[in-house]
Design an enzyme around this catalytic site. Sequence first.
Site, short mmCIF file in Angstrom:
data_model
loop_
_atom_site.label_atom_id
_atom_site.label_comp_id
_atom_site.label_asym_id
_atom_site.label_seq_id
_atom_site.Cartn_x
_atom_site.Cartn_y
_atom_site.Cartn_z
N ARG A 103 0.83 -1.21 0.00
CA ARG A 103 0.00 0.00 0.00
C ARG A 103 0.87 1.26 0.00
O ARG A 103 0.53 2.26 -0.64
CB ARG A 103 -0.97 0.02 1.19
CG ARG A 103 -2.06 -1.02 1.11
CD ARG A 103 -2.91 -0.85 -0.16
NE ARG A 103 -3.77 -1.98 -0.37
CZ ARG A 103 -3.53 -2.98 -1.23
NH1 ARG A 103 -2.44 -3.00 -1.96
NH2 ARG A 103 -4.39 -3.97 -1.37
N GLU A 106 1.91 1.54 -3.42
CA GLU A 106 0.75 1.95 -4.22
C GLU A 106 0.48 3.45 -4.07
O GLU A 106 0.11 4.11 -5.05
CB GLU A 106 -0.46 1.15 -3.76
CG GLU A 106 -1.70 1.36 -4.59
CD GLU A 106 -2.84 0.47 -4.09
OE1 GLU A 106 -3.46 -0.16 -4.95
OE2 GLU A 106 -3.09 0.41 -2.87
N SER A 129 15.15 14.64 -0.83
CA SER A 129 16.16 13.69 -0.40
C SER A 129 15.57 12.58 0.46
O SER A 129 14.69 12.82 1.29
CB SER A 129 17.25 14.42 0.41
OG SER A 129 18.21 13.50 0.89
#
Length: 163
Positions: A103, A106, A129
């Site tokens: 997730r 995702e 960064s």
Amino acid sequence: MSNLNLATLDISEHANLPTSSEVLFKAKADKKLSFESIAAAIGRNEVATAAIFYGQAKASEEDIAKLAQVLEIDHAHLESLLSGFPDRGKSVSFPPKDPLIYRLYEIVQNYGYAYKAVMNEKFGDGIMSAISFSTTVEKETDKDGNNWAVVTWRGKWLPYSRF
């Protein structure tokens, strides 16, 4: 603290983790300590502490000494396991198979270009960064009693150089 809320490690599921991970997680489980309590004891952020356990962050000499003390691991042994440089990114297959880690992947997959566009508008051409970086995880409960995960990423903005 209840054992039900402790992150543990089944090393057979994570063949690419360093030997230090098994040693650290075993001591953590034996002492029934959370990452939050270990982090407080060593003076680090809990995500940074967990990253040391997974071999994704470098432990300082001070971290090693404090971890050895709080986890009751022989200092010389722990130092031999943690003194090298981490081999970051090697421990997880890609794409990740764990549902929570997937997730997170995702989120970047679905919102990555949106994040990039908004960051470029706010900061100009550059990157955030992941080296000069910190992160926190908080638990928030709404008025209906639903729990929400609040994950904050804080990375130094690095503008691209003109050459």
